[in-house]
Motif scaffolding. Structure first.
Motif, PDB file in Angstrom:
ATOM      1  N   PRO A  48       0.823  -1.143  -0.003  1.00  0.00           N
ATOM      2  CA  PRO A  48       0.052  -0.087   0.189  1.00  0.00           C
ATOM      3  C   PRO A  48       0.875   1.372  -0.124  1.00  0.00           C
ATOM      4  N   ALA A  49       2.098   1.404   0.397  1.00  0.00           N
ATOM      5  CA  ALA A  49       3.137   2.410   0.753  1.00  0.00           C
ATOM      6  C   ALA A  49       3.482   2.605  -0.800  1.00  0.00           C
ATOM      7  N   LEU A  50       3.526   1.713  -1.444  1.00  0.00           N
ATOM      8  CA  LEU A  50       4.047   1.899  -2.981  1.00  0.00           C
ATOM      9  C   LEU A  50       3.189   2.243  -3.913  1.00  0.00           C
ATOM     10  N   ARG A  51       1.843   1.993  -3.500  1.00  0.00           N
ATOM     11  CA  ARG A  51       0.743   2.207  -4.619  1.00  0.00           C
ATOM     12  C   ARG A  51       0.630   3.649  -4.886  1.00  0.00           C
ATOM     13  N   GLY A  52       0.776   4.042  -6.223  1.00  0.00           N
ATOM     14  CA  GLY A  52       0.413   5.281  -6.846  1.00  0.00           C
ATOM     15  C   GLY A  52       1.617   6.264  -6.681  1.00  0.00           C
ATOM     16  N   THR A  53       2.996   5.597  -6.284  1.00  0.00           N
ATOM     17  CA  THR A  53       4.153   6.577  -6.085  1.00  0.00           C
ATOM     18  C   THR A  53       4.948   6.361  -7.219  1.00  0.00           C
ATOM     19  N   VAL A  54       6.188   7.076  -7.356  1.00  0.00           N
ATOM     20  CA  VAL A  54       6.969   7.073  -8.333  1.00  0.00           C
ATOM     21  C   VAL A  54       7.661   5.685  -8.651  1.00  0.00           C
ATOM     22  N   ASP A  55       7.575   4.847  -7.474  1.00  0.00           N
ATOM     23  CA  ASP A  55       8.247   3.582  -7.441  1.00  0.00           C
ATOM     24  C   ASP A  55       7.058   2.638  -7.575  1.00  0.00           C
ATOM     25  N   ASP A  56       5.806   2.653  -7.982  1.00  0.00           N
ATOM     26  CA  ASP A  56       5.109   1.796  -8.178  1.00  0.00           C
ATOM     27  C   ASP A  56       5.186   1.057  -9.477  1.00  0.00           C
ATOM     28  N   GLU A  57       5.689  -0.095  -9.451  1.00  0.00           N
ATOM     29  CA  GLU A  57       5.886  -0.639 -10.704  1.00  0.00           C
ATOM     30  C   GLU A  57       4.896  -1.792 -10.911  1.00  0.00           C
ATOM     31  N   GLY A  58       3.777  -2.040 -10.255  1.00  0.00           N
ATOM     32  CA  GLY A  58       2.748  -2.955 -10.410  1.00  0.00           C
ATOM     33  C   GLY A  58       3.196  -4.183  -9.504  1.00  0.00           C
ATOM     34  N   ASP A  59       3.843  -4.052  -8.673  1.00  0.00           N
ATOM     35  CA  ASP A  59       4.286  -5.073  -7.673  1.00  0.00           C
ATOM     36  C   ASP A  59       3.101  -5.704  -6.919  1.00  0.00           C
ATOM     37  N   THR A  60       3.186  -7.095  -6.563  1.00  0.00           N
ATOM     38  CA  THR A  60       2.212  -7.905  -5.971  1.00  0.00           C
ATOM     39  C   THR A  60       2.862  -8.474  -4.645  1.00  0.00           C
ATOM     40  N   LEU A  61       2.039  -8.888  -3.728  1.00  0.00           N
ATOM     41  CA  LEU A  61       2.281  -9.179  -2.462  1.00  0.00           C
ATOM     42  C   LEU A  61       3.376 -10.308  -2.676  1.00  0.00           C
ATOM     43  N   GLU A  62       3.201 -11.173  -3.400  1.00  0.00           N
ATOM     44  CA  GLU A  62       4.184 -12.566  -3.728  1.00  0.00           C
ATOM     45  C   GLU A  62       5.380 -11.913  -4.254  1.00  0.00           C
ATOM     46  N   GLY A  63       5.555 -11.052  -5.067  1.00  0.00           N
ATOM     47  CA  GLY A  63       6.499 -10.526  -5.814  1.00  0.00           C
ATOM     48  C   GLY A  63       7.377  -9.844  -4.896  1.00  0.00           C
ATOM     49  N   LEU A  64       6.794  -9.189  -3.862  1.00  0.00           N
ATOM     50  CA  LEU A  64       7.433  -8.415  -2.808  1.00  0.00           C
ATOM     51  C   LEU A  64       8.210  -9.589  -1.837  1.00  0.00           C
ATOM     52  N   VAL A  65       7.596 -10.400  -1.437  1.00  0.00           N
ATOM     53  CA  VAL A  65       8.065 -11.651  -0.619  1.00  0.00           C
ATOM     54  C   VAL A  65       9.237 -12.151  -1.347  1.00  0.00           C
ATOM     55  N   GLU A  66       9.354 -12.463  -2.522  1.00  0.00           N
ATOM     56  CA  GLU A  66      10.265 -12.729  -3.353  1.00  0.00           C
ATOM     57  C   GLU A  66      11.560 -12.118  -3.426  1.00  0.00           C
ATOM     58  N   ASP A  67      10.965 -10.822  -3.331  1.00  0.00           N
ATOM     59  CA  ASP A  67      12.292  -9.728  -3.455  1.00  0.00           C
ATOM     60  C   ASP A  67      13.073  -9.817  -2.054  1.00  0.00           C
ATOM     61  N   TYR A  68      12.183  -9.812  -0.935  1.00  0.00           N
ATOM     62  CA  TYR A  68      12.955  -9.896   0.456  1.00  0.00           C
ATOM     63  C   TYR A  68      13.663 -11.120   0.674  1.00  0.00           C
ATOM     64  N   ARG A  69      12.996 -12.441  -0.106  1.00  0.00           N
ATOM     65  CA  ARG A  69      13.903 -13.599   0.019  1.00  0.00           C
ATOM     66  C   ARG A  69      15.179 -13.213  -0.758  1.00  0.00           C
ATOM     67  N   GLY A  70      15.083 -12.826  -1.987  1.00  0.00           N
ATOM     68  CA  GLY A  70      16.041 -12.350  -2.600  1.00  0.00           C
ATOM     69  C   GLY A  70      17.315 -11.624  -1.942  1.00  0.00           C
ATOM     70  N   GLY A  71      16.746 -10.556  -1.368  1.00  0.00           N
ATOM     71  CA  GLY A  71      17.484  -9.795  -0.425  1.00  0.00           C
ATOM     72  C   GLY A  71      18.241 -10.423   0.873  1.00  0.00           C
ATOM     73  N   ALA A  72      17.609 -11.550   1.301  1.00  0.00           N
ATOM     74  CA  ALA A  72      18.112 -12.272   2.374  1.00  0.00           C
ATOM     75  C   ALA A  72      19.084 -13.129   1.922  1.00  0.00           C
ATOM     76  N   ALA A  73      19.030 -13.627   0.508  1.00  0.00           N
ATOM     77  CA  ALA A  73      19.833 -14.578   0.071  1.00  0.00           C
ATOM     78  C   ALA A  73      21.127 -13.957  -0.694  1.00  0.00           C
ATOM     79  N   GLY A  74      21.228 -12.490  -0.384  1.00  0.00           N
ATOM     80  CA  GLY A  74      22.388 -11.723  -1.161  1.00  0.00           C
ATOM     81  C   GLY A  74      22.029 -10.957  -2.490  1.00  0.00           C
ATOM     82  N   ASP A  75      20.847 -10.996  -2.808  1.00  0.00           N
ATOM     83  CA  ASP A  75      20.561 -10.392  -4.509  1.00  0.00           C
ATOM     84  C   ASP A  75      20.771  -8.632  -4.277  1.00  0.00           C
ATOM     85  N   TRP A  76      20.852  -8.233  -3.002  1.00  0.00           N
ATOM     86  CA  TRP A  76      20.923  -6.467  -2.692  1.00  0.00           C
ATOM     87  C   TRP A  76      22.429  -6.352  -2.123  1.00  0.00           C
ATOM     88  N   GLY A  77      23.059  -7.316  -2.221  1.00  0.00           N
ATOM     89  CA  GLY A  77      24.421  -7.494  -1.354  1.00  0.00           C
ATOM     90  C   GLY A  77      24.421  -8.076  -0.223  1.00  0.00           C
TER      91      GLY A  77
END
Length: 169
Positions: A48-77
């Protein structure tokens, strides 16, 4: 892989001195470490914090969870899990910060605040807490990337972040 020049222009790199940032440290309600089993609850705050902002790229709940998992696995450093923090109340996550080591510097990969908790200083307090933890480890600076037009840019600049050249690989 380097981001495109257009994306770099749109999403500049910022740095701040942890010494300065840590001066704003205050008690944070319900402060604790973010756990992997928090990812769904975090996505419910983040989307909900993303919706309608300059960073809104049509994310989904599932997609965000996958992003966090990737971050925890080192995708963001390299994840600095002692600096993956949440503030919470009886309704759940109020705000969160996720920090990695990216290009040799502690890097804020995500800061998000629940819509009904915004403008209470939670993001500032979490950033100050991360800065204090960085200082305790001898790390003098904290960095982040923010999209131009994101209202959080004003907060980051007030805290002392300044735009600098993006570090080399």
């Amino acid at each position: 892989m380097e981001p495109s020049p257009r994306r770099v222009e749109r999403r500049p790199y910022y740095r701040a001195a942890n010494r300065h940032l840590a001066e704003g440290a205050v008690p944070i309600p319900g402060l604790r470490a973010l756990r992997d089993d928090d990812f769904e609850a975090l996505a419910e705050v983040h989307l909900p914090a993303l919706r309608g902002t300059v960073d809104d790229e049509g994310d989904t709940l599932e997609g965000l969870v996958e992003d966090y998992r990737g971050g925890a696995a080192g995708d963001w450093g390299v994840p600095l899990r002692d600096r993956w923090l949440v503030a919470e109340d009886e309704q759940g996550i109020l705000a969160a910060v996720l920090t990695t080591n990216w290009r040799g510097t502690p890097f804020i990969a995500l800061v998000v605040t629940r819509l009904d908790a915004q403008r209470r200083g939670l993001a500032s307090a979490l950033i100050a807490e991360v800065a204090a933890r960085c200082l305790a480890r001898g790390e003098p600076e904290l960095s982040l990337i923010v999209t131009r037009g994101n209202p959080a840019l004003g907060l980051y600049e007030r805290l002392g972040f300044v735009e600098v050249d993006r570090p080399e690989e």
